[in-house]
Design an enzyme around this catalytic site. Structure first.
Site, PDB file in Angstrom:
ATOM      1  N   SER A  14       0.825  -1.111  -0.121  1.00 29.38           N
ATOM      2  CA  SER A  14       0.009   0.102   0.037  1.00 29.38           C
ATOM      3  C   SER A  14       1.003   1.097   0.100  1.00 29.38           C
ATOM      4  CB  SER A  14      -0.957   0.006   1.363  1.00 29.38           C
ATOM      5  OG  SER A  14      -0.033   0.001   2.368  1.00 29.38           O
ATOM      6  N   ASN A  97      -1.563  -1.316  13.506  1.00 31.11           N
ATOM      7  CA  ASN A  97      -2.984  -1.146  13.511  1.00 31.11           C
ATOM      8  C   ASN A  97      -3.414   0.008  14.289  1.00 31.11           C
ATOM      9  OD1 ASN A  97      -2.667  -3.668  12.233  1.00 31.11           O
ATOM     10  ND2 ASN A  97      -3.373  -4.657  13.927  1.00 31.11           N
ATOM     11  N   THR A 142     -42.467  21.565  -9.725  1.00 29.65           N
ATOM     12  CA  THR A 142     -42.561  19.996  -9.201  1.00 29.65           C
ATOM     13  C   THR A 142     -42.941  19.343 -10.323  1.00 29.65           C
ATOM     14  OG1 THR A 142     -45.075  20.148  -8.453  1.00 29.65           O
ATOM     15  CG2 THR A 142     -43.555  21.025  -6.861  1.00 29.65           C
ATOM     16  N   HIS A 143     -42.335  18.036 -10.172  1.00 31.96           N
ATOM     17  CA  HIS A 143     -42.564  17.157 -11.483  1.00 31.96           C
ATOM     18  C   HIS A 143     -42.019  17.983 -12.589  1.00 31.96           C
ATOM     19  CE1 HIS A 143     -45.040  14.657  -8.898  1.00 31.96           C
ATOM     20  NE2 HIS A 143     -45.529  15.877  -8.627  1.00 31.96           N
ATOM     21  N   SER A 265     -19.179  23.165 -28.300  1.00 31.28           N
ATOM     22  CA  SER A 265     -19.083  21.774 -28.833  1.00 31.28           C
ATOM     23  C   SER A 265     -17.693  22.093 -29.839  1.00 31.28           C
ATOM     24  CB  SER A 265     -20.155  21.501 -29.576  1.00 31.28           C
ATOM     25  OG  SER A 265     -19.879  20.419 -30.854  1.00 31.28           O
ATOM     26  N   ASN A 273     -22.534  24.222 -23.356  1.00 37.47           N
ATOM     27  CA  ASN A 273     -22.456  23.195 -22.282  1.00 37.47           C
ATOM     28  C   ASN A 273     -22.335  23.578 -21.089  1.00 37.47           C
ATOM     29  OD1 ASN A 273     -23.704  21.787 -24.569  1.00 37.47           O
ATOM     30  ND2 ASN A 273     -21.426  21.174 -25.061  1.00 37.47           N
ATOM     31  N   TYR A 305      -8.288  -5.602  13.525  1.00 36.02           N
ATOM     32  CA  TYR A 305      -7.980  -5.413  12.034  1.00 36.02           C
ATOM     33  C   TYR A 305      -7.677  -6.617  11.368  1.00 36.02           C
ATOM     34  CZ  TYR A 305      -5.087  -3.261   8.692  1.00 36.02           C
ATOM     35  OH  TYR A 305      -4.521  -2.768   7.302  1.00 36.02           O
ATOM     36  N   GLN A 310      -7.210  -2.019   4.758  1.00 40.47           N
ATOM     37  CA  GLN A 310      -5.927  -1.074   3.850  1.00 40.47           C
ATOM     38  C   GLN A 310      -6.770  -0.966   2.742  1.00 40.47           C
ATOM     39  OE1 GLN A 310      -1.631  -2.303   3.519  1.00 40.47           O
ATOM     40  NE2 GLN A 310      -2.517  -2.944   1.205  1.00 40.47           N
TER      41      GLN A 310
HETATM   42  N1  ARG Z   1      -0.815  -1.197   5.999  1.00 41.86           N
HETATM   43  C1  ARG Z   1      -1.888  -1.335   6.531  1.00 41.86           C
HETATM   44  C2  ARG Z   1      -3.099  -0.111   6.466  1.00 41.86           C
HETATM   45  O1  ARG Z   1      -2.754   0.731   5.697  1.00 41.86           O
HETATM   46  C3  ARG Z   1      -1.532  -1.180   7.900  1.00 41.86           C
HETATM   47  C4  ARG Z   1      -0.756  -2.396   8.515  1.00 41.86           C
HETATM   48  C5  ARG Z   1      -1.565  -3.395   9.179  1.00 41.86           C
HETATM   49  N2  ARG Z   1      -0.976  -4.482   8.932  1.00 41.86           N
HETATM   50  C6  ARG Z   1      -1.121  -5.745   9.446  1.00 41.86           C
HETATM   51  N3  ARG Z   1      -0.641  -6.744   8.854  1.00 41.86           N
HETATM   52  N4  ARG Z   1      -1.523  -5.671  10.486  1.00 41.86           N
HETATM   53  O2  ARG Z   1      -4.141  -0.423   6.747  1.00 41.86           O
END
Ligand code: ARG
Length: 452
Positions: A14, A97, A142-143, A265, A273, A305, A310
């Site tokens: 991530s 977490n 209305t409508h 256009s 537009n 968690y 994520q």
């Molecule tokens: N990268 C995770 C997030 O953005 C946080 C990590 C938690 N990962 C875990 N294996 N407990 O939520």
């Protein structure tokens, strides 16, 4: 993570998340590490780690360039490399977490404050426009059929009222839910490290502690309440956009939009537009999509968690940004919009029937059917029908003057605009001091431990 092939590591990673999230993660780490030092939980000679954490704020690109699962791992590895072994204390009493939950709330707080500022600008712009259009008569529908006579200012106050409701709801969610600190909760049920959670919250400028550690780490209610309200706001903005798209067509010709909000256009030179409004309408769809994603990603996972969460991170940040830019665009459009006065005689039918009932001492149902049958006889021409019945067609201005609370009576609307301005001023003041408080907390956090 172990010996994953690249494609698998990429799938779980991530790292390419929001810029603001990186900053929030570093601040969270800073608060935690400083707290470990101030309580003398870790040795004094670890103070220099704070210097590297401050440095980390400027080295996002470098830190995130490694092959790590997420920003937390990348930051810790970078710190170990730069600050040495003592950086290993960072994970003492802190899990990814509680850290990610804290960082997300920080980022959401920044972004919601930004949204609230734009909503206030929009409210101001709507009130200015209402003042400019105080006496401009328009039909309301209305409508989608002309219903009753009204004033452009009345319509603009309707929009302001909608924005206000969302403003106050977001303000409430921000202060009562988002602004509670999860840090110090560990992975799900705390740790043996004697952290003072109130102090951690204070260091990060939170207004309080999200006490229950399972709630603090495993819940994303702070996000669904925020995005839920933001999606509802976007539904409102989308309906307004739809009104204005329709009203700006040559067929309706009820409003003129500022030039910068119109595009032609590439092939049909006559086209004007309403493209920015169309995009606001579309972004409402995007935001609703994010809300659905957020709710769907979270609905089936067990408490505590799970990495599903994520996947939800971006679904809580992007919609707030979309709403912020939409509010900014609409505020600008409202500055330059022009309502054209249009009186549709048909919209006086109800008033004529009400007068008939009073003057002829018949029930309203009788008056309604009398006028309706006469209208049918004369081919739905109200002026002819009134003539045939021998009733005067009232002057629109008189009709509006006798309207009651909340209806388009220009005198009452003038007062309404004043009282809405007072509400707006109060909200601006409260938001400014709230923001100031948060900025100050952050400044003071980063000055802690400097020189030790
Ligand atoms: N990268 C995770 C997030 O953005 C946080 C990590 C938690 N990962 C875990 N294996 N407990 O939520």
């Amino acid at each position: 993570m172990g010996d994953q092939p690249d494609w698998l590591a990429e799938f779980t990673s991530s790292l390419d998340s929001d810029k603001a999230l990186f900053r929030a993660v570093v601040l969270t780490a800073y608060a935690h590490f400083f707290h470990l030092l101030e309580r003398e939980i870790v040795p004094k000679n670890a103070y220099h780690v704070l210097t590297w954490l401050r440095e980390a704020l400027k080295r996002e690109g470098e830190i995130l360039s490694g092959e790590y699962e997420d920003v937390h791992e990348a930051l810790e590895a970078w710190l170990l490399e730069k600050a040495g072994k003592n950086a290993g204390w960072l994970a003492y009493g802190k899990s990814r977490n509680d850290q990610v939950a804290t960082a997300l709330r920080l980022v959401l707080r920044w972004k919601l404050i930004g949204l609230l500022w734009e909503l206030n600008r929009l409210r101001g712009s709507l009130l200015d426009s209402a003042e400019r259009h105080l006496n401009v008569k328009i039909p309301l529908f209305t409508h989608l059929q002309p219903a009753q006579p009204s004033l452009a200012s009345h319509y603009l106050l309707y929009v302001e009222g909608e924005v206000f409701h969302h403003y106050r709801t977001i303000w409430h969610v921000l202060r009562e839910v988002v602004d509670l600190c999860p840090l110090g909760s560990g992975p799900v049920a705390g740790s043996s490290v004697p952290l003072n959670r109130g102090r951690l919250a204070e260091l990060l400028g939170f207004s309080g502690v999200e006490s229950n550690t399972l709630l603090a780490t495993g819940s994303r209610t702070f996000a669904s309440l925020s995005v839920g309200t933001v999606a509802s706001l976007m539904v409102v903005l989308s309906r307004v956009a739809e009104d204005l798209v329709i009203w700006s067509t040559p067929q309706f010709s009820l409003v003129e939009l500022p030039q910068e909000h119109i595009s032609t256009s590439s092939i049909m030179p006559q086209k004007r537009n309403a493209v920015t409004l169309e995009l606001i309408r579309a972004k409402a769809g995007t935001v609703i999509g994010s809300l659905i994603s957020l709710l769907t990603v979270t609905k089936g996972i067990p408490s505590g968690y799970n990495l599903d969460l994520q996947e939800a991170n971006l679904h809580m940040l992007i919609p707030v940004e979309e709403a912020t830019s939409s509010a900014r665009v609409l505020a600008d459009l409202m500055k330059g919009i022009k309502f054209k006065e249009i009186v549709v005689p048909d919209t006086l039918a109800q008033d004529i029937a009400e007068r008939l009932a009073r003057e002829r001492e018949i029930t309203y149902r009788e008056a309604h059917s009398l006028l309706a049958s006469t209208l049918r006889e004369v081919g739905w021409d109200l002026l002819k029908a009134a003539d045939k019945l021998g009733v005067d067609v009232p002057d629109v201005e008189d009709v509006l003057r006798e309207r009651g609370r909340g209806a388009p009576n220009p005198e009452l609307l003038t007062k309404e605009i004043e009282s809405r301005r007072r509400l707006l001023r109060d909200d601006i003041e409260r938001l400014a001091s709230y923001e100031e408080e948060k900025v100050e907390a952050e400044r003071s956090l980063l000055s802690m431990g400097v020189g030790d």
